[in-house]
Design an enzyme around this catalytic site. Sequence first.
Site, mmCIF file in Angstrom:
data_model
loop_
_atom_site.group_PDB
_atom_site.id
_atom_site.type_symbol
_atom_site.label_atom_id
_atom_site.label_comp_id
_atom_site.label_asym_id
_atom_site.label_seq_id
_atom_site.Cartn_x
_atom_site.Cartn_y
_atom_site.Cartn_z
ATOM 1 N N ASN A 257 -10.516 -3.557 -6.349
ATOM 2 C CA ASN A 257 -9.658 -2.612 -7.112
ATOM 3 C C ASN A 257 -10.281 -2.073 -8.648
ATOM 4 O OD1 ASN A 257 -6.511 -3.605 -5.882
ATOM 5 N ND2 ASN A 257 -7.689 -1.827 -5.243
ATOM 6 N N ASP B 94 0.721 -1.227 0.031
ATOM 7 C CA ASP B 94 0.012 0.005 0.067
ATOM 8 C C ASP B 94 0.872 1.399 -0.071
ATOM 9 O OD1 ASP B 94 -2.227 1.642 0.334
ATOM 10 O OD2 ASP B 94 -2.686 1.363 2.072
ATOM 11 N N GLY B 95 0.308 2.395 -0.811
ATOM 12 C CA GLY B 95 1.235 3.518 -0.578
ATOM 13 C C GLY B 95 1.596 3.971 -1.799
ATOM 14 N N ARG C 131 0.233 7.712 -2.459
ATOM 15 C CA ARG C 131 0.784 8.705 -1.864
ATOM 16 C C ARG C 131 2.216 8.979 -2.123
ATOM 17 N NH1 ARG C 131 -1.673 5.820 3.349
ATOM 18 N NH2 ARG C 131 -2.124 4.644 1.923
ATOM 19 N N LEU D 196 -7.057 -5.137 7.256
ATOM 20 C CA LEU D 196 -6.633 -6.309 6.339
ATOM 21 C C LEU D 196 -7.138 -6.085 4.945
ATOM 22 C CD1 LEU D 196 -6.670 -9.389 8.838
ATOM 23 C CD2 LEU D 196 -4.953 -7.818 8.293
ATOM 24 N N SER D 197 -8.119 -5.174 4.976
ATOM 25 C CA SER D 197 -8.608 -4.997 3.526
ATOM 26 C C SER D 197 -8.974 -6.115 2.676
ATOM 27 C CB SER D 197 -7.788 -4.148 2.487
ATOM 28 O OG SER D 197 -7.434 -2.934 3.101
#
Length: 246
Positions: free
Chosen positions: A74, A26-27, A30, A201-202
């Site tokens: 997604n 993740d990220g 950003r 945890l998505s």
Amino acid sequence: MPVPATAAPPAAGTTHLPRHVAIIMDGNGRWAKKRFLPRFAGHKAGVEAVRAVTRAARSMGIEALTLYAFSSENWRRPEEEVSDLMGLLRLFIRTDIDELVRENVRLRVIGDYRRFSADLVAQVEDAIARTANNSGPILVIALNYGAQAEIAAAARRLAAKAADGALDIAHIDEAAIEAELDTSDLPPLDLLIRTSGEVRLSNFLLWQAAYAELLFIDTLWPDFDAAALESAVAEFGRRQRRFGGL
């Protein structure tokens, strides 16, 4: 060879190298935003991090590495971003498959990747086939994966077996469910890492994470490298795993 997820856990309190590590990468967005770059640049940098981390995991002796590359949620992202992610997946397979073959890595895919375009499905299946006879570490890519859907599909298969008389309902236990999961031929999950500072945890490996060690770190995925993986594994080694015992 990997053992089924039903294998007995190690003795409580032992510290050792995790056999199976999973990462929620993740990220990327950003990371790009901080640098005033388009999101695609973050995803591209994220692919470089995948290369660095998969190589580091092999060097460390980790048996299985599972990467959350594309979740079933997604698809809600903008069409252009989904297209970019598919393009990067094509590029990764095309440029990295020879290294996986050479390094004796077995590629596995979990999730309903057959929802992708026909040419990408063919690419994925060719990559899986080319590494199928390898006997070294396992690289697992989660594509169009959702843990709730995985568990529901396992329940449907068990229900069908019971309806056909091939399975006694009394025999549906944790081991029976685990045997129907996408990860049934992988070592039990030891360590689950999420980058970027998010603490959830998505919908990733919900069943498998029941007794995994969870590690949430602030590092954005493109900045996660071999040293970061080594640090995470060191943290794992400092923890006591009791598996419900004392």
